[in-house]
Design an enzyme around this catalytic site. Sequence first.
Site, mmCIF file in Angstrom:
data_model
loop_
_atom_site.group_PDB
_atom_site.id
_atom_site.type_symbol
_atom_site.label_atom_id
_atom_site.label_comp_id
_atom_site.label_asym_id
_atom_site.label_seq_id
_atom_site.Cartn_x
_atom_site.Cartn_y
_atom_site.Cartn_z
ATOM 1 N N SER A 1 41.215 32.168 42.474
ATOM 2 C CA SER A 1 40.494 33.264 41.834
ATOM 3 C C SER A 1 41.396 34.474 41.765
ATOM 4 O O SER A 1 42.265 34.668 42.631
ATOM 5 C CB SER A 1 39.237 33.621 42.636
ATOM 6 N N TYR B 1 36.050 36.078 51.112
ATOM 7 C CA TYR B 1 36.245 35.269 49.914
ATOM 8 C C TYR B 1 37.643 35.479 49.340
ATOM 9 O O TYR B 1 38.357 34.530 49.013
ATOM 10 C CB TYR B 1 35.185 35.621 48.871
#
Length: 274
Positions: free
Chosen positions: A145, A156
Amino acid sequence: MSSAPSSRPTALVTGATAGLGAAYARSLAGRGFDLVVVARDVARLETTAATLRSEFGVEVEVLAADLSDRAALERVAERVASTRAPVDVLVNNAGFGLRQRFYDGVPADHERMFDVLCRAVMVLSRAATGAMVPRGRGWVLNVGSVAGLVPGGGHYSAAKAYVIVLTETLAGELRGTGVKATVVEPGYVRTEFHARSGMTSGGSSSLSSRIWLDIDDVVDASLDDLFAGRPVSVPTKRWKAVSTVLDVLPRGLVSRVWNGMPSGARRRHPTSGQ
């Protein structure tokens, strides 16, 4: 499960019943791959498999597993490493986001995130390449990501940074073996995760609709990059520009800007709807 041998290549996709995983399964089936679909929900797996068989005429094997469970992960690793029924393409896609801070969040939730987003990627990438290199052929696609380029994006972002660096390292080690590894670094992708979380992707959102990516565009671009042997895939020119800026700006500045954003915006992880 497949009832007869097939001459088609096989792809294994984790998190294959929703979001990016479901789109990867569909795209690979459309490209002529038999599939092994992995997810936790058996009923959704069976429904997904039946749909893919009917629409594309491919063989689809169902493998139910919670990748945060080490015994279940080992079963998937054994399937990935099989020499009897080789896996030609591995897509490490399974993942989730947490709407909580690291320092005062639930420790078990963060441990599970690490197990799914980091440990599972490590174990399955190792199992896949260990089997692929002797054959001189194979592809590993790990879903990272743009959040992995952002210091201050919570656990994350830290997990996705691990995926990015691991994959780039692996791609270098595999040079000359015939096996390729690619990490895809998408930005905000329209998936069912965002709808369930109340994160809109239209004009009413605080985020401009221009930054949201179509899921099929992300999948097709990253698979094209995978098969072309590119170690990093950042779909669309606008997100390539964003990733370039994040890569060259001082990390302290990026962190200060990110942490200065409203908390709701900070917790919108670009690809947490895998």
